[in-house]
Write a protein that holds these residues in place. Structure first.
Motif, PDB file in Angstrom:
ATOM      1  N   ASP A  20      -0.814  11.674  -1.493  1.00  0.00           N
ATOM      2  CA  ASP A  20      -1.458  11.210  -2.721  1.00  0.00           C
ATOM      3  C   ASP A  20      -1.596   9.698  -2.638  1.00  0.00           C
ATOM      4  O   ASP A  20      -0.716   8.940  -3.041  1.00  0.00           O
ATOM      5  N   ARG A  21      -2.745   9.234  -2.126  1.00  0.00           N
ATOM      6  CA  ARG A  21      -2.887   7.804  -1.847  1.00  0.00           C
ATOM      7  C   ARG A  21      -2.907   6.935  -3.105  1.00  0.00           C
ATOM      8  O   ARG A  21      -2.268   5.884  -3.130  1.00  0.00           O
ATOM      9  N   PRO A  22      -3.612   7.293  -4.173  1.00  0.00           N
ATOM     10  CA  PRO A  22      -3.553   6.445  -5.373  1.00  0.00           C
ATOM     11  C   PRO A  22      -2.132   6.316  -5.929  1.00  0.00           C
ATOM     12  O   PRO A  22      -1.719   5.232  -6.349  1.00  0.00           O
ATOM     13  N   ARG A  23      -1.398   7.402  -5.920  1.00  0.00           N
ATOM     14  CA  ARG A  23      -0.017   7.349  -6.405  1.00  0.00           C
ATOM     15  C   ARG A  23       0.832   6.477  -5.488  1.00  0.00           C
ATOM     16  O   ARG A  23       1.669   5.696  -5.958  1.00  0.00           O
ATOM     17  N   ALA A  24       0.618   6.585  -4.180  1.00  0.00           N
ATOM     18  CA  ALA A  24       1.378   5.765  -3.233  1.00  0.00           C
ATOM     19  C   ALA A  24       1.062   4.287  -3.417  1.00  0.00           C
ATOM     20  O   ALA A  24       1.965   3.435  -3.369  1.00  0.00           O
ATOM     21  N   GLU A  25      -0.192   3.963  -3.628  1.00  0.00           N
ATOM     22  CA  GLU A  25      -0.570   2.560  -3.815  1.00  0.00           C
ATOM     23  C   GLU A  25       0.042   1.990  -5.088  1.00  0.00           C
ATOM     24  O   GLU A  25       0.502   0.837  -5.101  1.00  0.00           O
ATOM     25  N   ALA A  26       0.072   2.792  -6.149  1.00  0.00           N
ATOM     26  CA  ALA A  26       0.675   2.323  -7.396  1.00  0.00           C
ATOM     27  C   ALA A  26       2.180   2.114  -7.225  1.00  0.00           C
ATOM     28  O   ALA A  26       2.746   1.113  -7.698  1.00  0.00           O
ATOM     29  N   ALA A  27       2.846   3.060  -6.538  1.00  0.00           N
ATOM     30  CA  ALA A  27       4.279   2.919  -6.319  1.00  0.00           C
ATOM     31  C   ALA A  27       4.586   1.713  -5.435  1.00  0.00           C
ATOM     32  O   ALA A  27       5.560   0.985  -5.669  1.00  0.00           O
ATOM     33  N   ALA A  28       3.769   1.493  -4.416  1.00  0.00           N
ATOM     34  CA  ALA A  28       3.978   0.351  -3.528  1.00  0.00           C
ATOM     35  C   ALA A  28       3.785  -0.965  -4.270  1.00  0.00           C
ATOM     36  O   ALA A  28       4.521  -1.934  -4.047  1.00  0.00           O
ATOM     37  N   HIS A  29       2.798  -1.018  -5.147  1.00  0.00           N
ATOM     38  CA  HIS A  29       2.568  -2.238  -5.928  1.00  0.00           C
ATOM     39  C   HIS A  29       3.793  -2.573  -6.766  1.00  0.00           C
ATOM     40  O   HIS A  29       4.222  -3.739  -6.831  1.00  0.00           O
ATOM     41  N   ARG A  30       4.384  -1.566  -7.389  1.00  0.00           N
ATOM     42  CA  ARG A  30       5.588  -1.796  -8.194  1.00  0.00           C
ATOM     43  C   ARG A  30       6.755  -2.249  -7.318  1.00  0.00           C
ATOM     44  O   ARG A  30       7.499  -3.172  -7.677  1.00  0.00           O
ATOM     45  N   LEU A  31       6.918  -1.630  -6.146  1.00  0.00           N
ATOM     46  CA  LEU A  31       8.009  -2.008  -5.253  1.00  0.00           C
ATOM     47  C   LEU A  31       7.844  -3.432  -4.747  1.00  0.00           C
ATOM     48  O   LEU A  31       8.820  -4.157  -4.555  1.00  0.00           O
ATOM     49  N   GLY A  32       6.598  -3.834  -4.503  1.00  0.00           N
ATOM     50  CA  GLY A  32       6.367  -5.203  -4.056  1.00  0.00           C
ATOM     51  C   GLY A  32       6.843  -6.216  -5.082  1.00  0.00           C
ATOM     52  O   GLY A  32       7.443  -7.248  -4.722  1.00  0.00           O
ATOM     53  N   ARG A  33       6.606  -5.946  -6.351  1.00  0.00           N
ATOM     54  CA  ARG A  33       7.101  -6.843  -7.404  1.00  0.00           C
ATOM     55  C   ARG A  33       8.623  -6.855  -7.423  1.00  0.00           C
ATOM     56  O   ARG A  33       9.247  -7.909  -7.614  1.00  0.00           O
ATOM     57  N   LEU A  34       9.233  -5.682  -7.204  1.00  0.00           N
ATOM     58  CA  LEU A  34      10.693  -5.588  -7.188  1.00  0.00           C
ATOM     59  C   LEU A  34      11.271  -6.395  -6.025  1.00  0.00           C
ATOM     60  O   LEU A  34      12.269  -7.111  -6.181  1.00  0.00           O
ATOM     61  N   VAL A  35      10.655  -6.266  -4.851  1.00  0.00           N
ATOM     62  CA  VAL A  35      11.139  -6.988  -3.670  1.00  0.00           C
ATOM     63  C   VAL A  35      11.127  -8.487  -3.903  1.00  0.00           C
ATOM     64  O   VAL A  35      12.083  -9.206  -3.565  1.00  0.00           O
ATOM     65  N   ARG A  36      10.076  -8.982  -4.507  1.00  0.00           N
ATOM     66  CA  ARG A  36       9.992 -10.424  -4.744  1.00  0.00           C
ATOM     67  C   ARG A  36      10.933 -10.850  -5.866  1.00  0.00           C
ATOM     68  O   ARG A  36      11.587 -11.895  -5.760  1.00  0.00           O
ATOM     69  N   ALA A  37      11.035 -10.047  -6.906  1.00  0.00           N
ATOM     70  CA  ALA A  37      11.906 -10.418  -8.025  1.00  0.00           C
ATOM     71  C   ALA A  37      13.365 -10.446  -7.616  1.00  0.00           C
ATOM     72  O   ALA A  37      14.136 -11.303  -8.070  1.00  0.00           O
ATOM     73  N   ILE A  81      14.297   0.035   0.603  1.00  0.00           N
ATOM     74  CA  ILE A  81      12.878  -0.285   0.443  1.00  0.00           C
ATOM     75  C   ILE A  81      12.097   0.087   1.703  1.00  0.00           C
ATOM     76  O   ILE A  81      10.983   0.631   1.637  1.00  0.00           O
ATOM     77  N   GLU A  82      12.650  -0.193   2.871  1.00  0.00           N
ATOM     78  CA  GLU A  82      11.982   0.188   4.123  1.00  0.00           C
ATOM     79  C   GLU A  82      11.755   1.693   4.175  1.00  0.00           C
ATOM     80  O   GLU A  82      10.692   2.161   4.620  1.00  0.00           O
ATOM     81  N   ALA A  83      12.750   2.464   3.743  1.00  0.00           N
ATOM     82  CA  ALA A  83      12.612   3.919   3.734  1.00  0.00           C
ATOM     83  C   ALA A  83      11.530   4.350   2.754  1.00  0.00           C
ATOM     84  O   ALA A  83      10.754   5.282   3.026  1.00  0.00           O
ATOM     85  N   ALA A  84      11.450   3.679   1.610  1.00  0.00           N
ATOM     86  CA  ALA A  84      10.410   3.992   0.636  1.00  0.00           C
ATOM     87  C   ALA A  84       9.023   3.714   1.215  1.00  0.00           C
ATOM     88  O   ALA A  84       8.090   4.506   1.052  1.00  0.00           O
ATOM     89  N   VAL A  85       8.873   2.587   1.909  1.00  0.00           N
ATOM     90  CA  VAL A  85       7.589   2.244   2.519  1.00  0.00           C
ATOM     91  C   VAL A  85       7.223   3.267   3.588  1.00  0.00           C
ATOM     92  O   VAL A  85       6.058   3.679   3.699  1.00  0.00           O
ATOM     93  N   ALA A  86       8.196   3.703   4.380  1.00  0.00           N
ATOM     94  CA  ALA A  86       7.928   4.688   5.427  1.00  0.00           C
ATOM     95  C   ALA A  86       7.390   5.985   4.826  1.00  0.00           C
ATOM     96  O   ALA A  86       6.560   6.667   5.448  1.00  0.00           O
ATOM     97  N   PHE A  87       7.830   6.317   3.622  1.00  0.00           N
ATOM     98  CA  PHE A  87       7.279   7.481   2.921  1.00  0.00           C
ATOM     99  C   PHE A  87       5.902   7.178   2.350  1.00  0.00           C
ATOM    100  O   PHE A  87       4.934   7.912   2.565  1.00  0.00           O
ATOM    101  N   LEU A  88       5.775   6.070   1.634  1.00  0.00           N
ATOM    102  CA  LEU A  88       4.527   5.773   0.935  1.00  0.00           C
ATOM    103  C   LEU A  88       3.352   5.544   1.875  1.00  0.00           C
ATOM    104  O   LEU A  88       2.206   5.868   1.542  1.00  0.00           O
TER     105      LEU A  88
END
Length: 309
Positions: A192-209, A180-187
């Motif tokens: 493509d900022r809108p795509r990065a924000e959407a991907a980060a939002h999904r990852l945030g839900r995954l991290v908490r779940a 996840i840290e590596a994914a954030v370092a990329f995002l």
């Protein structure tokens, strides 16, 4: 008595950390400390980093302490890029030279393996296996691609590596904190900022779940350590959102981030340095890695406006 055998002088976290770094760190980390906290120049940092550079454009010589030996490796080279970026030198011929090496070791899909077969025969952390045909790895590729985009580097290899990162990040279902840290370092720096924000939002839900972030340092039993990690190798919100501007900052409430930063500040040890919590498989690993972790801890606290002295 401290782990180094020499007690630090009383004072601020920064003064105590400086004592620790001067006592234990490699030349590179000593210059990095001076650059980040004592208004030192970038030239001494770059000269120290050059000692780890090889003729193939990559970096080796245990720059990343868990890989020993002289040969170039993607993880060493990614570490070198982080150093160059932190002192504003990740550009021009330096980046071109590094990208040439990255192209030479990338997989068919443009990704970087965590480790290449030429590491065989050199001491290597047991949790980084050496295989003959290593696959592309988000842990190795994501941070490198993110830094190159941050520095507005353009290179043919970067286009294919970027597509690999998008696919890898957007396909994550069951993960672990380092991935996840590596994914954030990329995002955080993907163009493509809108795509990065959407991907980060999904990852945030995954991290908490999946409870990948320890949200309460006083109740760590509620947050299991990822399989294969060392006992107590928890990851906290500040590991994912190292600055307030990170996309991962939105994953955590103000109270959760405050508890995380409080825990980080309290973790400074008696000798002035911060600890490492991953597996210490050889005697020198902690000695070389702790100054790096100490500098990163101070930078994180300062980024969030915490007093360090």
């Amino acid at each position: 008595m401290s782990a180094t055998g020499v007690p630090p002088p009383p004072g601020s976290p920064l003064l105590r950390a400086e004592h620790f770094v001067r006592l234990t760190a490699r030349v590179l980390e000593q210059h990095l400390f001076t650059h980040h906290f004592r208004n030192g120049g970038a030239d001494p940092v770059e000269r120290a980093l050059d000692a780890y550079r090889n003729e193939d454009g990559g970096y080796g010589h245990a720059l990343e302490p868990d890989l020993r030996g002289p040969v170039s490796q993607p993880l060493h080279t990614g570490h070198a890029l982080r150093v160059l970026d932190s002192v504003g030198r990740c550009d021009g011929r330096r980046a071109e030279r590094v990208c040439g090496y990255l192209t030479s070791v990338s997989t068919a899909d443009g990704a970087l393996p965590a480790i290449t077969p030429n590491q065989r025969g050199h001491p290597t952390a047991p949790f980084i296996p050496v295989v003959d045909d290593p696959p592309g790895d988000l842990l190795a590729t994501g941070p490198v691609v993110g830094l190159l985009h941050r520095s507005e580097v353009w290179h043919a290899w970067l286009f294919r590596a970027t597509e690999f990162c998008w696919h890898a990040v957007e396909s994550l279902e069951h993960s672990h904190p380092y991935e996840i840290e590596a994914a954030v370092a990329f995002l955080d720096f993907a163009p493509d900022r809108p795509r990065a924000e959407a991907a980060a939002h999904r990852l945030g839900r995954l991290v908490r779940a999946q409870r990948l972030a320890a949200l309460d340092p006083d109740d760590l039993e509620a947050f299991p350590v990822a399989p294969g990690y060392a006992p107590g190798e928890h990851h906290f919100p500040h590991h994912f959102a190292r600055t307030p501007g990170s996309l991962a900052r939105a994953w955590f409430t103000d109270a959760e981030m405050a508890r995380s930063l409080d825990h980080l500040a309290r973790s400074q040890q008696e000798d002035g340095g911060w600890p490492i919590d991953w597996r210490q498989w050889a005697p020198g690993i902690a000695l070389e890695a702790r100054p790096m972790v100490t500098i990163e801890a101070l930078r994180t606290l300062r980024a969030y406006g915490r007093p360090i002295g």
